[in-house]
Design a protein around this motif. Structure first.
Motif, mmCIF file in Angstrom:
data_model
loop_
_atom_site.group_PDB
_atom_site.id
_atom_site.type_symbol
_atom_site.label_atom_id
_atom_site.label_comp_id
_atom_site.label_asym_id
_atom_site.label_seq_id
_atom_site.Cartn_x
_atom_site.Cartn_y
_atom_site.Cartn_z
ATOM 1 N N PHE A 52 0.971 -1.367 0.104
ATOM 2 C CA PHE A 52 -0.005 0.065 0.284
ATOM 3 C C PHE A 52 0.822 0.960 0.106
ATOM 4 C CE2 PHE A 52 -4.578 -0.947 0.273
ATOM 5 C CZ PHE A 52 -4.383 -2.900 0.851
ATOM 6 N N GLY A 53 0.436 2.744 -0.035
ATOM 7 C CA GLY A 53 1.006 3.494 -0.625
ATOM 8 C C GLY A 53 1.166 4.605 0.715
ATOM 9 N N SER A 54 -0.029 3.861 1.351
ATOM 10 C CA SER A 54 0.284 4.695 2.930
ATOM 11 C C SER A 54 -0.530 3.492 4.053
ATOM 12 C CB SER A 54 -0.537 5.835 2.733
ATOM 13 O OG SER A 54 -1.890 5.744 2.806
ATOM 14 N N ALA A 55 -0.076 4.142 5.254
ATOM 15 C CA ALA A 55 -0.672 3.812 6.305
ATOM 16 C C ALA A 55 -2.279 3.878 6.393
ATOM 17 C CB ALA A 55 -0.020 3.819 7.525
ATOM 18 N N ALA A 56 -2.593 4.891 5.668
ATOM 19 C CA ALA A 56 -3.722 5.531 5.950
ATOM 20 C C ALA A 56 -5.011 4.418 5.519
ATOM 21 C CB ALA A 56 -4.187 6.664 5.944
ATOM 22 N N GLU A 57 -3.773 4.299 4.028
ATOM 23 C CA GLU A 57 -5.127 2.855 2.741
ATOM 24 C C GLU A 57 -5.248 1.844 3.868
ATOM 25 O OE1 GLU A 57 -4.010 3.655 -1.021
ATOM 26 O OE2 GLU A 57 -2.092 4.883 -0.522
ATOM 27 N N LEU A 58 -3.927 1.283 3.509
ATOM 28 C CA LEU A 58 -4.238 -0.052 4.273
ATOM 29 C C LEU A 58 -4.877 -0.835 5.490
ATOM 30 C CD1 LEU A 58 -2.776 -3.189 4.291
ATOM 31 C CD2 LEU A 58 -0.910 -2.120 5.780
ATOM 32 N N ILE A 59 -4.812 0.357 7.062
ATOM 33 C CA ILE A 59 -5.574 0.314 8.107
ATOM 34 C C ILE A 59 -7.330 0.497 7.721
ATOM 35 C CG2 ILE A 59 -6.473 1.936 10.047
ATOM 36 C CD1 ILE A 59 -3.684 2.988 10.699
ATOM 37 N N ALA A 60 -7.689 1.164 6.682
ATOM 38 C CA ALA A 60 -8.722 1.025 5.860
ATOM 39 C C ALA A 60 -9.718 -0.069 5.579
ATOM 40 C CB ALA A 60 -9.309 2.090 4.729
ATOM 41 N N ALA A 61 -8.382 -0.580 4.927
ATOM 42 C CA ALA A 61 -8.700 -2.063 3.543
ATOM 43 C C ALA A 61 -8.714 -2.789 4.983
ATOM 44 C CB ALA A 61 -7.693 -2.195 3.031
#
Ligand code: NAD
Length: 334
Positions: A52-61
């Motif tokens: 993932f390009g950011s921690a935020a995107e991974l956390i959302a998934a």
């Protein structure tokens, strides 16, 4: 199946990645994120996983986030994961400071999310093998010696290595700490590389711990002395030995193990030596799976955020005692 994301794919993160894959009955790995984008891309290619390009995107998934980044970043990453409504597994130590740990405890309670701390020795086969043996130590001796490795020297040996034994000792002594004395020396890094601590508990138990990261050999031993029993744990070899004293006419002497007669001032007694069998255990896989079971069953984490706080708090007292001791030492002549 819980969707899990891994943040930090350095030395230990790669091992976590493999363990998550082994825990395929409980986890579905949605992807990884690392601040080092090149490393993340390499890992994604090698392990056929999405970077993932950011921690935020991974956390959302994800529903669960596994944090395997340097200790100094734990607070920020765990906070972000809890605010993103995820359960968290975070490597030890929980955070760098007690204030950070307190804030995370509040946050996890408010978010109603579990945080398990990676005090992996709780899952060491040597400790698991004790099973039904009653453990009530009066005196605990622990040695954790490691050869020098610059990785981990961002924090003192207390936070890097001794913290493992602090968690074990707090669990086994099962009492509040009354007194801490410690001394240590910074030899190769900026923070103490070898530390000895004496911890006294309110129930009278005493623990004497030594941790070093400048040794010529590796050793991880914990010895427990209690009334009528001596228990020796070799956490590196993953073996334990239980030596117990029985009255000669006692019933219930275990059949497994060896017996030796002994004349003592308290009469004729039997020494019983047992090496409880310890099966092959992947401790990291087991700790990660235990979080999934706790989430599913709505139970507290096996190594809770409060356990992580207690170990950190004791580590802080030891570090303060080391600093105080150093202030009293005479300075070498320059
Ligand atoms: P490492 O330096 O090899 O890897 C850390 C990785 O995190 C690096 O790839 C780095 O790029 C990445 N990173 C740094 N900041 C980040 C951020 N803000 N967001 C995302 N990624 C970030 O370190 P390591 O040896 O793998 O240690 C990681 C953690 O594991 C530490 O907390 C350490 O105390 C712990 N650890 C535990 C044990 C154990 O026995 N349980 C053993 C070794 C390390």
């Amino acid at each position: 199946m819980l969707k899990i994301g891994l943040i930090g794919v350095g030395h230990l993160g790669k091992i976590h990645l493999k363990c998550i894959r082994l825990a395929r009955e409980v986890y579905d790995l949605v992807g990884v994120y690392d601040a080092d984008a090149e490393l993340a891309a390499r890992i994604a290619e090698e392990y056929k996983v999405r970077a993932f390009g950011s921690a935020a995107e991974l956390i959302a998934a994800a529903e669960v986030i596994d944090v395997v980044t340097p200790t100094s970043t734990h607070f920020r990453v765990v906070k972000q994961a809890l605010e993103g409504n995820c359960h968290v597994f975070v490597e030890k130590p929980l955070t760098e400071t007690l204030e950070e740990a307190k804030e995370l405890i509040e946050l996890s309670r408010r978010a109603k999310k579990l945080v398990q701390v990676g005090h992996v020795e709780r899952f060491n086969p040597a400790l698991l093998a004790l099973g039904e043996v009653s453990v009530q130590p009066y005196f605990i001796e622990a040695h954790r010696l490691a050869m020098f490795n610059p990785r981990g020297t961002d924090v003192s040996v207390v936070l890097d290595l001794m913290i493992h034994d602090l968690d074990i000792v707090l669990k086994l002594a099962d009492s509040e700490v009354s007194e801490v004395r410690a001394s240590g020396v910074a030899v190769l890094s900026e923070t103490p590389d070898i530390v000895n601590a004496r911890i006294e508990f309110c129930n009278g138990a005493v623990a004497n711990l030594t941790a070093s990261r400048i040794s010529l050999k590796n050793m991880r031993k914990v010895r427990l002395f209690q009334r009528d029993a001596y228990i020796s744990l070799d956490l590196l070899e993953k073996e334990s030995q239980v030596i117990r004293l029985f009255d000669a006419d006692a019933t219930g002497i275990p059949e497994r193990g060896q017996q030796f007669p002994l004349e003592t001032p308290r009469g004729h007694r039997i020494i019983h030596v047992d090496q409880p069998p310890s099966g092959p255990v992947n401790a990291i896989q087991m700790e990660l799976e235990s979080l999934a079971h706790s989430i599913r069953e709505g139970k507290p984490a096996a190594v809770s955020i409060e356990d992580g706080y207690r170990a950190l708090s004791l580590a802080q007292r030891i570090s303060d005692a080391v600093a105080e001791n150093q202030r009293r030492l005479p300075h070498p002549q320059s």
